[in-house]
Structure formats: structure tokens, C-alpha cells
Scaffold this active site. Sequence first.
Site, short mmCIF file in Angstrom:
data_model
loop_
_atom_site.label_atom_id
_atom_site.label_comp_id
_atom_site.label_asym_id
_atom_site.label_seq_id
_atom_site.Cartn_x
_atom_site.Cartn_y
_atom_site.Cartn_z
N ASP A 8 49.90 -15.08 2.69
CA ASP A 8 50.67 -15.97 3.64
C ASP A 8 50.35 -15.66 5.14
O ASP A 8 49.47 -14.90 5.34
CB ASP A 8 52.17 -16.00 3.25
CG ASP A 8 52.78 -14.82 3.87
OD1 ASP A 8 52.24 -13.82 4.50
OD2 ASP A 8 53.94 -14.74 3.69
N CYS A 65 51.36 -10.33 2.05
CA CYS A 65 52.32 -11.16 2.96
C CYS A 65 53.14 -10.39 3.96
O CYS A 65 52.44 -9.18 4.20
CB CYS A 65 53.52 -11.88 2.00
SG CYS A 65 54.55 -10.35 1.14
N THR A 67 55.58 -8.23 4.00
CA THR A 67 55.90 -6.83 3.47
C THR A 67 55.21 -6.70 2.42
O THR A 67 55.14 -5.47 1.89
CB THR A 67 57.24 -6.99 3.43
OG1 THR A 67 57.28 -8.06 2.22
CG2 THR A 67 58.30 -7.28 4.32
N HIS A 98 48.00 4.79 -13.97
CA HIS A 98 49.12 4.77 -14.89
C HIS A 98 49.51 3.03 -15.13
O HIS A 98 49.70 3.08 -16.46
CB HIS A 98 50.50 5.31 -14.48
CG HIS A 98 50.34 6.64 -14.31
ND1 HIS A 98 51.41 7.56 -14.02
CD2 HIS A 98 49.10 7.75 -14.22
CE1 HIS A 98 51.12 8.79 -14.07
NE2 HIS A 98 49.70 8.91 -14.13
N HIS A 133 49.50 5.67 -21.66
CA HIS A 133 49.91 4.46 -20.67
C HIS A 133 49.54 2.99 -21.17
O HIS A 133 50.09 1.88 -20.74
CB HIS A 133 49.21 4.54 -19.51
CG HIS A 133 49.64 5.81 -18.60
ND1 HIS A 133 50.69 6.20 -18.26
CD2 HIS A 133 48.81 6.93 -18.57
CE1 HIS A 133 50.58 7.51 -17.80
NE2 HIS A 133 49.60 7.88 -17.94
C1 RB5 Z 1 57.36 -14.45 6.07
O1 RB5 Z 1 57.96 -14.59 7.15
C2 RB5 Z 1 57.65 -13.21 5.15
O2 RB5 Z 1 59.00 -13.38 4.64
C3 RB5 Z 1 56.86 -13.04 4.34
O3 RB5 Z 1 55.53 -12.75 4.61
C4 RB5 Z 1 57.12 -11.96 3.07
O4 RB5 Z 1 57.07 -10.85 3.88
C5 RB5 Z 1 58.03 -11.89 2.33
O5 RB5 Z 1 58.18 -11.07 1.28
#
Ligand code: RB5
Length: 159
Positions: A8, A65, A67, A98, A133
Amino acid sequence: MKICMASDHGGFELKNIILKYLQSKGYNILDLGTDSIDSVDYPDFAIKAVKSILNKECSRGIIMCGTGIGISISANRFPGIRAALCWDSLTAKLSRQHNNSNILAMGGRLIGVELAKEIVDVWLNTEFDGGRHEGRINKIDELAKKYWVKYMEGEHESL
Ligand code: RB5
């Protein structure tokens, strides 16, 4: 090995850096977007990578993304997908040894460029250990499929 990449807007910058890094090493990369920092929804890009793996167009995927959490949760909804959110070379190595992870997820806003390169290198060059595994990873999909059948039949609460 053909590798798909998707992110994203939160992973856009790191995706482009890693994409160029892997291309410079000779990897065949399929870029599934996103193509700018304009806000998009990470499930829409997770599903692109999922489809590409499940239809065997690519054997591995790298998704990002902000995080790495939302996009890995989205990808892991699908049997056959084992998306591992990794933040260092040890999690990357163990997710291959694993869990036979076929998708690597990283947080574009949390991981530095040099660390991301190290994670990707380890992840791409570590084999699955198999053995004990194997049964465990098969069980992930067996249980998911059983759940989805019940869910579709409206009985998922009886699980
Ligand atoms: C986008 O702002 C953010 O929420 C997305 O990139 C991600 O971190 C969500 O898990």
C-alpha cells in the site's frame, strides 16, 4: 524464482527500493503496485500477491504496508498462503525453515533500508527444513478449510 511484490502507500517507498535491489541481483520481479504514495487499502494489494502465488505465476511474494501487519493479516486469510511478518534476519530465517513462508511481509515505516535488504537476502536464501514442520504447516490449511466450510454453512460458531 519469480517474485511478486505488492504494497500500500505505507510500503510504497521501501517496496521500490527493494524491488530495484532485487532486480540488480538478477531476480525476476513482478510489481503489483501500488504505484504512488496516494492512499489505498492494503487488502486490495495483499490479494494481488495472494492470487499470483496461488495461480503459480510467482513462487514467492514480498508485501509491505506501514507496519506490515494489515497486509500480512489480509494475505493469511487464504489457504496456501503463509505470510510471515519479519523484522530481523532471525525471524526471516525461521519463517522459512519452520513455516515454509511463501510471502515475506515487512513494515515500510518501521524497517530501515539496510535491514530490509538483509531480511530479504536471508529469506530468499533459506530453505524449508521439512520433517516435523511439514505436518504442522499442512494442518494450518486443513483447519482453515474445515472452518471455511462450516462458515459457509453458517455453522462456524460450533467449531
Ligand atoms: C496506512 O496508513 C496503514 O494503516 C497501513 O499501511 C498499515 O500499517 C496497516 O496495517
